[in-house]
Design a protein around this motif. Structure first.
Motif, PDB file in Angstrom:
ATOM      1  N   PHE A  31      -0.347  -4.560   0.153  1.00 46.84           N
ATOM      2  CA  PHE A  31       0.124  -3.433   0.968  1.00 46.84           C
ATOM      3  C   PHE A  31      -0.026  -2.104   0.231  1.00 46.84           C
ATOM      4  CE2 PHE A  31       2.039  -6.833   3.490  1.00 46.84           C
ATOM      5  CZ  PHE A  31       1.670  -6.412   4.744  1.00 46.84           C
ATOM      6  N   GLY A  32      -0.014  -2.115  -1.104  1.00 47.25           N
ATOM      7  CA  GLY A  32      -0.327  -0.900  -1.850  1.00 47.25           C
ATOM      8  C   GLY A  32      -1.758  -0.458  -1.585  1.00 47.25           C
ATOM      9  N   LEU A  33      -2.686  -1.417  -1.626  1.00 50.42           N
ATOM     10  CA  LEU A  33      -4.090  -1.102  -1.323  1.00 50.42           C
ATOM     11  C   LEU A  33      -4.271  -0.667   0.127  1.00 50.42           C
ATOM     12  CD1 LEU A  33      -5.956  -4.002  -3.180  1.00 50.42           C
ATOM     13  CD2 LEU A  33      -6.077  -1.567  -3.725  1.00 50.42           C
ATOM     14  N   LEU A  34      -3.492  -1.242   1.005  1.00 55.87           N
ATOM     15  CA  LEU A  34      -3.624  -0.938   2.426  1.00 55.87           C
ATOM     16  C   LEU A  34      -2.970   0.390   2.796  1.00 55.87           C
ATOM     17  CD1 LEU A  34      -4.627  -2.168   5.145  1.00 55.87           C
ATOM     18  CD2 LEU A  34      -2.315  -3.052   5.437  1.00 55.87           C
ATOM     19  N   ALA A  87       4.861   1.172  -4.284  1.00 53.48           N
ATOM     20  CA  ALA A  87       5.940   1.332  -5.271  1.00 53.48           C
ATOM     21  C   ALA A  87       7.309   1.045  -4.677  1.00 53.48           C
ATOM     22  CB  ALA A  87       5.900   2.746  -5.852  1.00 53.48           C
ATOM     23  N   MET A  88       7.584   1.595  -3.500  1.00 54.01           N
ATOM     24  CA  MET A  88       8.919   1.402  -2.908  1.00 54.01           C
ATOM     25  C   MET A  88       9.166  -0.058  -2.519  1.00 54.01           C
ATOM     26  SD  MET A  88      10.338   4.228  -3.298  1.00 54.01           S
ATOM     27  CE  MET A  88      11.855   3.879  -2.452  1.00 54.01           C
ATOM     28  N   SER A  89       8.172  -0.711  -1.948  1.00 56.58           N
ATOM     29  CA  SER A  89       8.352  -2.121  -1.593  1.00 56.58           C
ATOM     30  C   SER A  89       8.464  -2.966  -2.857  1.00 56.58           C
ATOM     31  CB  SER A  89       7.218  -2.610  -0.692  1.00 56.58           C
ATOM     32  OG  SER A  89       5.966  -2.429  -1.301  1.00 56.58           O
ATOM     33  N   GLY A  90       7.782  -2.555  -3.929  1.00 59.61           N
ATOM     34  CA  GLY A  90       7.906  -3.251  -5.204  1.00 59.61           C
ATOM     35  C   GLY A  90       9.262  -3.080  -5.856  1.00 59.61           C
ATOM     36  N   LEU A  91       9.935  -1.987  -5.573  1.00 61.67           N
ATOM     37  CA  LEU A  91      11.294  -1.786  -6.086  1.00 61.67           C
ATOM     38  C   LEU A  91      12.331  -2.582  -5.288  1.00 61.67           C
ATOM     39  CD1 LEU A  91      11.395   2.060  -6.798  1.00 61.67           C
ATOM     40  CD2 LEU A  91      11.567   0.215  -8.480  1.00 61.67           C
ATOM     41  N   LEU A 132      15.548  -6.221 -12.992  1.00 61.39           N
ATOM     42  CA  LEU A 132      15.121  -4.891 -13.434  1.00 61.39           C
ATOM     43  C   LEU A 132      13.681  -4.930 -13.948  1.00 61.39           C
ATOM     44  CD1 LEU A 132      15.703  -1.916 -14.056  1.00 61.39           C
ATOM     45  CD2 LEU A 132      16.612  -2.665 -16.260  1.00 61.39           C
ATOM     46  N   LEU A 133      13.362  -5.915 -14.782  1.00 65.84           N
ATOM     47  CA  LEU A 133      12.000  -6.041 -15.300  1.00 65.84           C
ATOM     48  C   LEU A 133      11.004  -6.310 -14.175  1.00 65.84           C
ATOM     49  CD1 LEU A 133      12.706  -8.129 -18.529  1.00 65.84           C
ATOM     50  CD2 LEU A 133      11.949  -5.742 -18.415  1.00 65.84           C
ATOM     51  N   MET A 134      11.416  -7.146 -13.230  1.00 68.96           N
ATOM     52  CA  MET A 134      10.538  -7.469 -12.102  1.00 68.96           C
ATOM     53  C   MET A 134      10.315  -6.240 -11.216  1.00 68.96           C
ATOM     54  SD  MET A 134      11.014 -10.780  -9.763  1.00 68.96           S
ATOM     55  CE  MET A 134      10.096 -11.020  -8.284  1.00 68.96           C
ATOM     56  N   MET A 135      11.363  -5.442 -11.018  1.00 74.83           N
ATOM     57  CA  MET A 135      11.224  -4.211 -10.235  1.00 74.83           C
ATOM     58  C   MET A 135      10.197  -3.286 -10.877  1.00 74.83           C
ATOM     59  SD  MET A 135      15.240  -3.456  -9.426  1.00 74.83           S
ATOM     60  CE  MET A 135      14.965  -1.743  -8.998  1.00 74.83           C
ATOM     61  N   ILE A 136      10.283  -3.153 -12.186  1.00 72.08           N
ATOM     62  CA  ILE A 136       9.352  -2.276 -12.900  1.00 72.08           C
ATOM     63  C   ILE A 136       7.933  -2.829 -12.808  1.00 72.08           C
ATOM     64  CG2 ILE A 136       8.722  -1.456 -15.215  1.00 72.08           C
ATOM     65  CD1 ILE A 136      11.827  -1.333 -15.736  1.00 72.08           C
ATOM     66  N   GLU A 137       7.792  -4.128 -13.038  1.00 65.76           N
ATOM     67  CA  GLU A 137       6.465  -4.749 -13.013  1.00 65.76           C
ATOM     68  C   GLU A 137       5.830  -4.682 -11.630  1.00 65.76           C
ATOM     69  OE1 GLU A 137       4.395  -9.060 -14.042  1.00 65.76           O
ATOM     70  OE2 GLU A 137       6.577  -8.924 -13.957  1.00 65.76           O
ATOM     71  N   ALA A 185       2.675  -2.300 -10.098  1.00 64.58           N
ATOM     72  CA  ALA A 185       1.460  -2.900  -9.510  1.00 64.58           C
ATOM     73  C   ALA A 185       1.165  -2.270  -8.155  1.00 64.58           C
ATOM     74  CB  ALA A 185       1.640  -4.409  -9.363  1.00 64.58           C
ATOM     75  N   GLY A 186       2.194  -2.121  -7.315  1.00 63.58           N
ATOM     76  CA  GLY A 186       2.011  -1.511  -6.000  1.00 63.58           C
ATOM     77  C   GLY A 186       1.632  -0.047  -6.088  1.00 63.58           C
ATOM     78  N   LEU A 187       2.251   0.662  -7.023  1.00 62.44           N
ATOM     79  CA  LEU A 187       1.955   2.078  -7.218  1.00 62.44           C
ATOM     80  C   LEU A 187       0.490   2.278  -7.624  1.00 62.44           C
ATOM     81  CD1 LEU A 187       2.980   5.051  -7.558  1.00 62.44           C
ATOM     82  CD2 LEU A 187       3.365   4.466  -9.954  1.00 62.44           C
ATOM     83  N   LEU A 188       0.044   1.522  -8.617  1.00 64.34           N
ATOM     84  CA  LEU A 188      -1.337   1.692  -9.065  1.00 64.34           C
ATOM     85  C   LEU A 188      -2.338   1.226  -8.011  1.00 64.34           C
ATOM     86  CD1 LEU A 188      -3.104   2.703 -11.374  1.00 64.34           C
ATOM     87  CD2 LEU A 188      -3.301   0.334 -12.083  1.00 64.34           C
ATOM     88  N   ALA A 189      -2.030   0.113  -7.345  1.00 62.93           N
ATOM     89  CA  ALA A 189      -2.933  -0.368  -6.285  1.00 62.93           C
ATOM     90  C   ALA A 189      -3.114   0.712  -5.221  1.00 62.93           C
ATOM     91  CB  ALA A 189      -2.393  -1.648  -5.661  1.00 62.93           C
TER      92      ALA A 189
END
Length: 190
Positions: A59-62, A69-73, A92-97, A101-105
């Protein structure tokens, strides 16, 4: 395979993409978590298939970096509230990771190179940001539960999930591209 570029989405479509990203990410995570619990494999199945990042990167790519980023948080928080997995530090670590990924995608979605490479770059970037966050937690807060390089040590048994990411996400992007292309062709002929 050439890069697939989806045109800018409307706010309604971006909101829909955000909702689908969160729901699918949580659903995949919970499904694999329950399979692991009932099969006696525990959290191993979740770590093996990386279900949360699958939806978020797609969904980041789309839909772009904000949706990614928001859906990843949000997704890791909801998953943790439902099952208690992962714990607070892990969430917390998973939110960041996952959000990275979503932000960069989303940030690289319009660059002209293949989507397989975009997915791979997003996965590597997410591991790097998790490692940095892990170092911060370890040195400033004294987190000793998670090893400093845990996200890199898990790669060997995460290979099935990584391979699935590299196959499924580009195929889904190709499908959405062909659907959008046929929709725009139909609109022009009307």
């Amino acid at each position: 395979m050439t890069s697939i570029i989806i045109k800018n989405l409307s706010k309604v479509r971006k909101l829909s993409a955000f909702i689908f990203a969160v729901v699918s990410s949580v659903a995949f995570h919970q499904m694999l978590y329950l399979i692991g619990q009932y099969s006696g494999k525990g959290d191993y199945i979740v770590t093996m298939f990386c279900p949360t990042t699958l939806s978020i990167i797609f969904f980041g790519l789309l839909a772009g970096p904000v949706v990614g980023a928001m859906s990843g948080l949000i997704s890791p928080i909801i998953s943790s509230l439902i099952t208690g997995f992962p714990d607070c530090t892990g969430t917390l670590l998973m939110m960041i990771e996952v959000s990275s990924a979503g932000l960069l995608a989303g940030a690289i979605k319009n660059l002209d190179f293949c989507n397989v490479l975009k997915v791979l770059i997003s996965l590597i970037f997410s591991r790097i940001t998790r490692t940095i966050a892990n170092f911060v937690l370890y040195f400033f807060i004294g987190n000793t539960k998670y090893e400093l390089l845990d996200s890199w040590k898990s790669i060997p048994h995460s290979l099935p999930g990584i391979v699935l990411h590299l196959i499924i996400i580009p195929l889904m992007m190709y499908y959405f591209y062909t659907v959008e292309k046929s929709d725009s062709t139909n609109d022009e002929s009307d």
